[in-house]
Scaffold this motif. Sequence first.
Motif, PDB file in Angstrom:
ATOM      1  N   PRO A   1      38.998  43.579  45.561  1.00 30.02           N
ATOM      2  CA  PRO A   1      39.139  44.767  46.407  1.00 30.02           C
ATOM      3  C   PRO A   1      40.550  45.091  46.909  1.00 30.02           C
ATOM      4  O   PRO A   1      40.708  46.066  47.660  1.00 30.02           O
ATOM      5  N   GLU A   2      41.598  44.329  46.568  1.00 28.83           N
ATOM      6  CA  GLU A   2      42.905  44.533  47.202  1.00 28.83           C
ATOM      7  C   GLU A   2      43.409  45.978  47.102  1.00 28.83           C
ATOM      8  O   GLU A   2      44.082  46.470  48.020  1.00 28.83           O
TER       9      GLU A   2
ATOM     10  N   GLY B   1      44.510  44.480  42.275  1.00 22.86           N
ATOM     11  CA  GLY B   1      43.369  43.619  42.550  1.00 22.86           C
ATOM     12  C   GLY B   1      42.189  44.472  43.008  1.00 22.86           C
ATOM     13  O   GLY B   1      42.349  45.610  43.432  1.00 22.86           O
TER      14      GLY B   1
ATOM     15  N   ASP C   1      42.679  38.592  49.989  1.00 20.89           N
ATOM     16  CA  ASP C   1      41.315  38.690  49.470  1.00 20.89           C
ATOM     17  C   ASP C   1      40.564  37.423  49.905  1.00 20.89           C
ATOM     18  O   ASP C   1      41.177  36.382  50.158  1.00 20.89           O
TER      19      ASP C   1
ATOM     20  N   ARG D   1      47.527  44.424  37.008  1.00 19.73           N
ATOM     21  CA  ARG D   1      46.788  45.607  37.523  1.00 19.73           C
ATOM     22  C   ARG D   1      46.634  45.438  39.024  1.00 19.73           C
ATOM     23  O   ARG D   1      47.015  44.398  39.571  1.00 19.73           O
TER      24      ARG D   1
ATOM     25  N   GLY E   1      34.688  37.722  42.597  1.00 22.58           N
ATOM     26  CA  GLY E   1      35.876  38.546  42.370  1.00 22.58           C
ATOM     27  C   GLY E   1      36.552  38.898  43.682  1.00 22.58           C
ATOM     28  O   GLY E   1      37.650  39.461  43.689  1.00 22.58           O
TER      29      GLY E   1
HETATM   30  N1  GLY Z   1      40.391  40.160  43.821  1.00 25.26           N
HETATM   31  C1  GLY Z   1      40.560  39.419  42.648  1.00 25.26           C
HETATM   32  C2  GLY Z   1      40.852  40.178  41.428  1.00 25.26           C
HETATM   33  O1  GLY Z   1      41.126  41.361  41.483  1.00 25.26           O
HETATM   34  O2  GLY Z   1      40.839  39.603  40.353  1.00 25.26           O
END
Ligand code: GLY
Length: 492
Positions: A316-317, A314, A232, A312, A246
């Motif tokens: 955008p992962e 991520g 990310d 959970r 985020g």
């Molecule tokens: N990409 C960071 C998060 O899901 O918190």
Amino acid sequence: MVKILLVGNGAREHAIADTLARSTHNPKIYAAASDKNPGILRICEQTGGEIALGKPNEPKFVAEVAQKFSVDFTFIGPEEPQFLGVADEVEKAGIPCIGAKKAPSEIEMSKAFMRRLMWNHKIPGRLRFMAFKNVDDAIAYINEYAESVALKPARQAGGKGVKVIADLQAYLQEEKAEVKRKHTRDIYEKHMQPYTDIEDRILIEQKVEGPEYTIQCFTDGKTIKPLPLVQDNKNAYEMDTGPETGGMGSIGGPGLTLPFINEEEYKISASIVEGVVRAIDRELGEPFRGVIAGQMMLTALWGPTIIEFYSRFGDPEAVNVLPILETDLVDISEAIIGGKLHKIDLKFKDTATVVKCVAPKGYPDRRDLAKGHPISVDEVAIKKRGAKVFYGSVGLENGEIITGGSRAVEIYAEAETIPEAADIAESCVECVRLKDSWGLFHRSDIGGLTLLEKRIELAQLIREIYNYRKEKDLIGRQVDWIPGRGRIEYQA
Ligand code: GLY
């Protein structure tokens, strides 16, 4: 036919809905959501389900919706419903849940719980830390030990409030200490102010350096099944500058690793997550059922090192890995619920993936300004260019899609290489526009060669030092020289 209730309404949840909808079990998908995400709405309608609007963080609301639609199981997307006990309430109503219950979700909610767990169970990849319940104690500690630190809110606070301060040189020490004191007060008074559900307020951690990446895993509390690695990109602006968000976009593959993380590092990362899942089970007597993700850094101290955990997927992962998941997500979910995840053979399409997030200007610091703009997304043009849209922080008002203040859409593309996938995603950004005069922004550098080479170079440097330290049996050990105090050796 299987009925599923999805909790949440962001791009991650759109990707979960899309993946569940591909199942051969002919699922009917319902959602408990605070807004009508147009992507999730479409999937609910196409599968014969619907959206129940309300507060996805409220356990009673979600449990009532799950009962009303007589769903077979619930899939929780975001972390806050987990922290507030949504899975506990839904399971009390006799409906199984993919998503951690309140106690195991502490692995993300409480950074001190996570660090203590890792130290208690001697899990590799752990960092030294101190947790404080009041600001005066934290400042007294800073005054005594002026070293390089990461200052963090002790609770998951939407990714905000983390500051890393390098302080190795003897000059400007008082100025740097003042910055640390000021940020510590900010964490206490600002970032932790909304949260009354946790006693620890401030976390001071040892500072480490290296490329970051995320390993997301399915787990039934005993077995973990790791997904392909994703990186990310948290900073708002090009070349990793600007405030933390985020995540403004992410890269993955080809294969299970990243161009700067090798297979051995992937395996070590997975074994760290596995160690933590087992430790949760032993310490809490409550298995973690759902998705757990290690936010990792490749460091010279440990190699793969834990920076944080997510309870959970991520965001955008999730959007990198779910579109390439070839194993049926309903089968995976049922195996998690039945404690039979060991029987699942996870398969993925072998491709590179890139996700680019598009956000209204104002995000992340002035969400009030980023909110309330009508947005248009030319999905047909995006599809023609070989990419796919996942709707994020948007809602539907009188038939119009309106921005919610965070990342509005995430554009997913795949190709043989990361730069090729990045080019496809980049070409689609112009298909997203605001209908008023406000602006959008995204990061054009994500997935590009320049940034990729920067990550590869940093990883090579870190790996060389790590390998040297490994040869000298120094893994997990550190020697500091603190002015006025002398040599201090730390043994993990
Ligand atoms: N990409 C960071 C998060 O899901 O918190």
